[in-house]
Design a protein around this motif. Structure first.
Motif, PDB file in Angstrom:
ATOM      1  N   TRP A 201       0.934  -1.091  -0.012  1.00 24.66           N
ATOM      2  CA  TRP A 201      -0.015  -0.110   0.053  1.00 24.66           C
ATOM      3  C   TRP A 201       0.966   1.260   0.113  1.00 24.66           C
ATOM      4  N   GLY A 202       0.427   2.297  -0.331  1.00 27.43           N
ATOM      5  CA  GLY A 202       0.926   3.565  -0.416  1.00 27.43           C
ATOM      6  C   GLY A 202       0.514   4.645   0.390  1.00 27.43           C
ATOM      7  N   VAL A 203       1.248   5.451   1.162  1.00 29.77           N
ATOM      8  CA  VAL A 203       0.883   6.593   2.094  1.00 29.77           C
ATOM      9  C   VAL A 203       1.674   7.904   1.831  1.00 29.77           C
ATOM     10  N   THR A 204       0.798   8.982   1.420  1.00 31.53           N
ATOM     11  CA  THR A 204       1.490  10.534   0.912  1.00 31.53           C
ATOM     12  C   THR A 204       1.831  11.156   2.004  1.00 31.53           C
ATOM     13  N   ALA A 205       2.616  12.089   2.093  1.00 30.08           N
ATOM     14  CA  ALA A 205       3.260  12.819   3.098  1.00 30.08           C
ATOM     15  C   ALA A 205       2.012  13.579   4.034  1.00 30.08           C
ATOM     16  N   ASP A 206       0.820  13.889   3.304  1.00 36.43           N
ATOM     17  CA  ASP A 206      -0.379  14.367   4.153  1.00 36.43           C
ATOM     18  C   ASP A 206      -1.180  13.164   4.812  1.00 36.43           C
ATOM     19  N   GLY A 207      -0.747  12.100   4.724  1.00 37.87           N
ATOM     20  CA  GLY A 207      -1.364  10.984   5.385  1.00 37.87           C
ATOM     21  C   GLY A 207      -2.419  10.440   4.646  1.00 37.87           C
ATOM     22  N   LYS A 208      -2.491  10.547   3.451  1.00 39.82           N
ATOM     23  CA  LYS A 208      -3.715   9.724   2.680  1.00 39.82           C
ATOM     24  C   LYS A 208      -3.198   8.421   2.247  1.00 39.82           C
ATOM     25  N   MET A 209      -3.969   7.491   2.416  1.00 40.94           N
ATOM     26  CA  MET A 209      -3.586   6.107   2.223  1.00 40.94           C
ATOM     27  C   MET A 209      -4.061   5.419   0.779  1.00 40.94           C
ATOM     28  N   GLN A 210      -3.486   4.755   0.118  1.00 44.87           N
ATOM     29  CA  GLN A 210      -3.906   4.018  -1.034  1.00 44.87           C
ATOM     30  C   GLN A 210      -3.669   2.516  -0.919  1.00 44.87           C
TER      31      GLN A 210
END
Length: 760
Positions: A201-210
């Motif tokens: 899975w992925g997580v962006t610097a602003d905390g959004k998870m994919q």
């Protein structure tokens, strides 16, 4: 036929049983399935198991069949197998009906090699690319021949339920493959698929998870193409990735990571891409494509798509191929080579836990690409270089470590290494191992990681050392720590340990040698700083046969960061101190001549050294007009890169007679000054320095032509210098041995300490 002949025939046909124990790198490579296939092909009964002693085999059958098994065993093992020892004996026949793979539950100390992590194999990668297969685009695909090993082991011997893969029970389809003798995943301990294996899975610097894998890949690829920094969870820890063709992205990574100029490695999608980046010979290609999957230091191709900021001021570039399908899939989507460097802030230990990585790398990366397969023990990427046609380890880590050592010892001991590029080694029950690179233990976080590794080793290998070896330097963290670990401590001279490591590498521990040990700094027997040593070594004793003429380091450690100070000391000794004013300091102002002269005479502030590394720092300052060093060895590396290989002239060093001999570098500096005044180009001067040093080494070694010459110490990571010495020595019929898989720098120091303190 006579009665006696009939009896002999029956006796020859009677079943026999034989037990074989293989020690070395024989677990986690598909050895048991290969042995199973050979035994069943020969119609033998018996069993094979992973044990703490190695791979243990019992075969039962007719004598001819057993003999054929023994004859074919080595060739039947996977290509990655390294059998260090084989023991064979007859055992009673148990009348077993079939051949089986058995799980062992031994709690004894481990005397076999822990398996190393193995890069994705061609078969697994082909599955990932092939539509319609169960593992199409599966990012963590592996089989009996490849995948994580050392980084996921919780307990030896190597069995699935004793690794991080125990967290992922096999689905029905994987279980069928695991049990099918004709399947390449037969008894593959790391087997998994998208249904039952780890997820991505992925997580962006602003905390959004994919959570969706393909969407996470797309997110990471777009981030990289925008010039952002991605943290990817690899086999042994997190790696920081940026577009290697984007100058601004590389600069941003350097600024955030705190790595202003130290070279960065590049991951190329495939061999063809690596060839576009660098010149690669046959030995380098074999290293690059090996299952160890190291970073290989190669001659960079100028004008390639890789920006110079990846390897500023150098002519070499570190290249590696994809370690896992995860890397390959991301590279395929991005469509260009990626910078791939350790997931940490410069000087800090490698991040390897999901939660900790998001905290520790928060100010560095823009996106995290996680997976949920636990990393039991972190391990960095290995770095190798081909010198004189042989692979030399510059950093012994993933894929190469733990490294089994050919050391005879009945002791149980621990060697702690040095301060920089720290790695430990141990021996017990006749087994000896050099562990992976941990890092420079000059900061608290890395010291804690180092302690953690030692405790983990004692648990994994089930041993407790009775004695400890360390460096003689009283200020090293490892030296101070030795007394905490055990009361039986053996402090050992730094360069003697380097020499012993080289002797262990080349199986010369029982012979007399002349070791040329050149490095940056090491605590000398006279309490000065050594580093340009020629040691005559025999029976664990050494004599200082020769060394470089000493000079001072104005300001002590400040001179390492500001090598213009060393240049000043060299100029003063040849009576050309007035030239110091021509060397601009970092703020572009003239060097403070009066201050340097004042502190140069104070041994408290200006210690004496014979260091070849520091000498090269000073010479590089004069030639390249670079007054500051951002990382250890930067200026000597730039000097090697700058050197014009077609230049045939050299600067001579003089030999001063005495005990020990002294190599006087002053004639070299005088010639260099004359060339600077004559406007000779830096590449020609750089090559004259390399040739002069090589010739001086051979000149000293010529005094003891009967002794094998071993090159050791961090200076001999310099390919040009090492190969020049070997070439000149061959003309003199001297036997010179270049470094090998035991790192010549401080990463191999513990191996030498182990040999001196605990070897027989």
């Amino acid at each position: 036929m006579s009665v006696s002949s009939q009896r002999e025939k029956r006796e020859l046909a009677a079943p026999v049983a034989t037990k074989i124990v293989l020690q070395g790198r024989v677990q986690g490579i598909g050895a048991r399935p290969a042995i199973y296939r050979l035994a069943t092909c020969l119609d033998l009964a018996g069993e094979v198991r992973n044990t703490v002693r190695g791979v243990e085999i019992v075969v039962e059958g007719l004598p001819l069949q057993v003999e054929q098994f023994l004859h074919q065993l080595r060739s039947a093992l996977p290509i990655a197998a390294e059998v260090m020892q084989e023991a064979c004996c007859d055992v009673p026949v148990s009348n077993l009906r079939q051949f089986s793979i058995i799980k062992d539950a031994d709690d004894d100390a481990i005397v076999t090699s822990a398996p190393v992590d193995v890069a994705v194999c061609a078969d697994c990668l082909a599955e990932v690319w092939r539509p319609g297969t169960r593992r199409y685009r599966y990012a963590l695909n592996s089989c009996a021949s490849c995948g994580p090993r050392y980084s996921i082991i919780r307990r030896m011997p190597f069995e699935r339920d004793q690794t991080a893969m125990a967290d992922f029970p096999l689905c029905d389809d994987c279980l069928v493959e695991y049990r099918n003798v004709d399947d390449r995943r037969f008894h593959a301990q790391t087997i998994s698929c998208p249904q039952c294996g780890p997820r991505l899975w992925g997580v962006t610097a602003d905390g959004k998870m994919q959570q969706d894998q393909e969407a996470a890949f797309e997110l990471a690829a777009l981030s990289l193409l925008r010039g952002e920094v991605v943290a990817l969870k690899g086999v042994g820890g997190y790696q920081l990735l940026v577009d290697a063709t984007n100058r601004q992205a590389v600069a941003q990574l350097r600024q955030r990571k705190g790595r202003p100029s130290k070279p960065l490695a590049v991951m190329a999608p495939a061999k063809a891409d690596a060839h576009r980046i660098a010149h690669i010979d046959a030995v380098e290609r074999n290293a690059l494509t090996s299952s160890a999957n190291p970073i290989v230091l190669l001659k960079a191709k100028r004008g390639s798509e890789i920006v110079d900021a990846v390897y500023p001021g150098l002519d070499t570039i570190g290249v590696l191929l994809p370690t896992t399908p995860l890397h390959a899939l991301l590279l395929e989507r991005v469509g260009r080579p990626l910078v791939c460097t350790s997931g940490n802030r410069e000087g800090a230990p490698l991040a390897f836990d999901v939660a900790a990585a998001e905290t520790e790398l928060a100010d560095i990366c823009d996106l995290w690409l996680h997976h949920n397969r636990p990393i039991v023990r972190p391990i960095d990427d290995s770095v190798v270089r081909v010198i004189g046609g042989k692979v030399v380890a510059l950093r012994l880590a993933r894929g190469l470590a733990p490294l089994r050592l050919e050391l005879k010892s009945s002791a149980s001991g621990l060697a702690l290494g040095g301060e920089m590029k720290s790695a430990a080694a141990f021996c017990h029950h006749g087994s000896a191992v050099l562990g992976p690179h941990v890092g420079d233990v000059s900061n608290l976080a890395t010291q804690q990681r180092y302690r953690w590794h030692l405790a983990d080793w004692e648990t994994l290998y089930r041993f407790s050392p009775h004695g400890v070896a360390c460096d003689q330097h009283p200020g090293y963290f490892t030296s101070r720590m030795a007394a905490e670990v055990r009361s039986n401590v053996q402090p050992l001279q730094h360069h003697h340990a380097h020499a012993a490591a080289a002797m262990l590498q080349h199986a010369f521990l029982d012979q007399e040698v002349l070791a040329v040990v050149w490095d940056g700094t090491g605590y000398g027997s006279d309490q000065s700083i050594w580093g340009g040593e020629f040691l005559q070594v025999a029976d664990k004793q050494f004599q200082r046969f020769a060394h470089l003429r000493s000079f001072v380091l104005p300001g002590g450690e400040a001179a390492i960061r500001e090598p213009w100070r060393i240049a000043a000391a060299l100029l003063e000794q040849v009576g050309c101190g007035e030239l110091l004013a021509r060397i601009p300091t970092e703020d572009r102002k003239p060097a403070p001549v009066a201050m340097i002269r004042q502190i140069a005479g104070n041994r408290t502030f200006s210690p004496v050294t014979t260091s070849a590394g520091r000498l090269l720092d000073g010479l590089a300052t004069l030639i390249l007009q670079r007054t500051h060093s951002e990382y250890e060895g930067e200026l000597p590396m730039r000097l090697e890169a700058c050197a014009d290989r077609d230049e045939r002239d050299s600067y001579e060093l003089a030999i001063e007679e005495g005990q020990p001999l002294q190599l006087d570098w002053r004639p070299l500096v005088r010639r260099l000054i004359a060339d600077i005044r004559a406007d000779v180009t830096p590449p020609r001067m750089a090559m004259r320095v390399q040739r002069g040093l090589a010739a001086a080494i051979v000149d000293v070694c010529r005094r003891r032509p009967e002794l094998p010459v071993l090159l050791a110490g961090g200076v001999f990571q310099n390919r040009l210098l090492g190969e020049l010495v070997a070439e000149m020595a061959a003309d003199e019929a001297l036997s010179v041995y270049l470094p090998g898989i035991i790192p010549p720098g401080d990463g191999g120091l513990a191996a030498g300490q182990l040999a001196l303190a605990f070897g027989e």
